[in-house]
Every structure is written in structure tokens, then in C-alpha cells.
Design a protein around this motif. Structure first.
Motif, mmCIF file in Angstrom:
data_model
loop_
_atom_site.group_PDB
_atom_site.id
_atom_site.type_symbol
_atom_site.label_atom_id
_atom_site.label_comp_id
_atom_site.label_asym_id
_atom_site.label_seq_id
_atom_site.Cartn_x
_atom_site.Cartn_y
_atom_site.Cartn_z
ATOM 1 N N ARG A 19 -1.873 11.197 -16.609
ATOM 2 C CA ARG A 19 -0.608 10.744 -15.824
ATOM 3 C C ARG A 19 0.479 10.606 -16.532
ATOM 4 O O ARG A 19 1.936 10.951 -16.351
ATOM 5 N N SER A 20 0.444 10.022 -17.722
ATOM 6 C CA SER A 20 1.545 9.444 -18.475
ATOM 7 C C SER A 20 2.221 10.688 -19.183
ATOM 8 O O SER A 20 3.513 10.478 -19.620
ATOM 9 N N THR A 47 -11.014 6.665 -16.946
ATOM 10 C CA THR A 47 -9.950 5.829 -16.713
ATOM 11 C C THR A 47 -8.624 6.070 -17.964
ATOM 12 O O THR A 47 -7.757 6.457 -17.453
ATOM 13 N N LEU A 48 -9.099 6.304 -19.099
ATOM 14 C CA LEU A 48 -8.396 6.293 -20.403
ATOM 15 C C LEU A 48 -7.739 7.979 -20.102
ATOM 16 O O LEU A 48 -6.711 8.239 -20.259
ATOM 17 N N THR A 102 -11.166 -2.428 -15.836
ATOM 18 C CA THR A 102 -10.823 -1.063 -15.779
ATOM 19 C C THR A 102 -11.013 -0.870 -14.127
ATOM 20 O O THR A 102 -11.702 -1.423 -13.338
ATOM 21 N N THR A 112 -7.505 9.459 -17.391
ATOM 22 C CA THR A 112 -6.610 9.508 -16.272
ATOM 23 C C THR A 112 -5.078 9.288 -16.662
ATOM 24 O O THR A 112 -4.154 9.849 -16.389
ATOM 25 N N VAL A 113 -5.198 7.916 -17.281
ATOM 26 C CA VAL A 113 -4.009 7.451 -18.003
ATOM 27 C C VAL A 113 -3.255 8.324 -18.852
ATOM 28 O O VAL A 113 -1.995 8.583 -18.579
#
Length: 73
Positions: free
Chosen positions: A55-56, A48-49, A17, A51-52
Motif C-alpha cells: 500500500r505504501s 500485515t507488513l 497488529t 500489506t503495508v
């Protein structure tokens, strides 16, 4: 710490990660030093998940309800 995920899996996730930013590291360290409830911090992989996911979806704003110390926000 009580966790539903084995330490081996957490170690694997952390090693694959994106590293935490200096700001997140400082906030997590301060929380661990100053709070008896620092176990409520989310882990790096969960951060981090989030954030992903944000953003996605193209999110430009996020509202986090129930922020502990702001780490995941």
C-alpha cells in the motif's frame, strides 16, 4: 515449531497488529488441518507488513512467486 524469533516478540507483534480477516483466518485454519507442512504459513505480523509495503508504494498489482497456500498473497 522452529523459529528465529522468541515467542514473547511474536506475541507482542500479534497484539499490536491488525487482526486477520475472516478469509485469512479460514485459509490458515484449513491449511493447518489439511497440510503436514502448515509451519510454512507466514505469521500475521509478516502478512500485515507485506500489506503495508504494498500500500505504501501505491502498488495496484502484486505477483507472488512461490505461493504456499495463498495466505500472504
Amino acid at each position: 515449531m522452529l523459529t528465529a524469533i522468541s515467542e514473547r516478540i511474536l506475541d507482542y507483534c500479534d497484539s499490536h497488529t491488525t487482526p486477520e480477516s475472516p478469509d485469512c483466518l479460514a485459509l490458515a485454519d484449513e491449511t493447518r488441518r489439511s497440510s503436514a507442512k502448515s509451519g510454512m504459513l507466514i505469521g500475521r505480523a509478516a502478512g500485515t507488513l507485506l500489506t503495508v509495503l504494498a500500500r505504501s508504494t501505491g502498488a495496484r498489482r502484486a505477483l507472488e512467486i512461490g505461493t504456499f497456500t495463498g495466505y500472504s498473497a
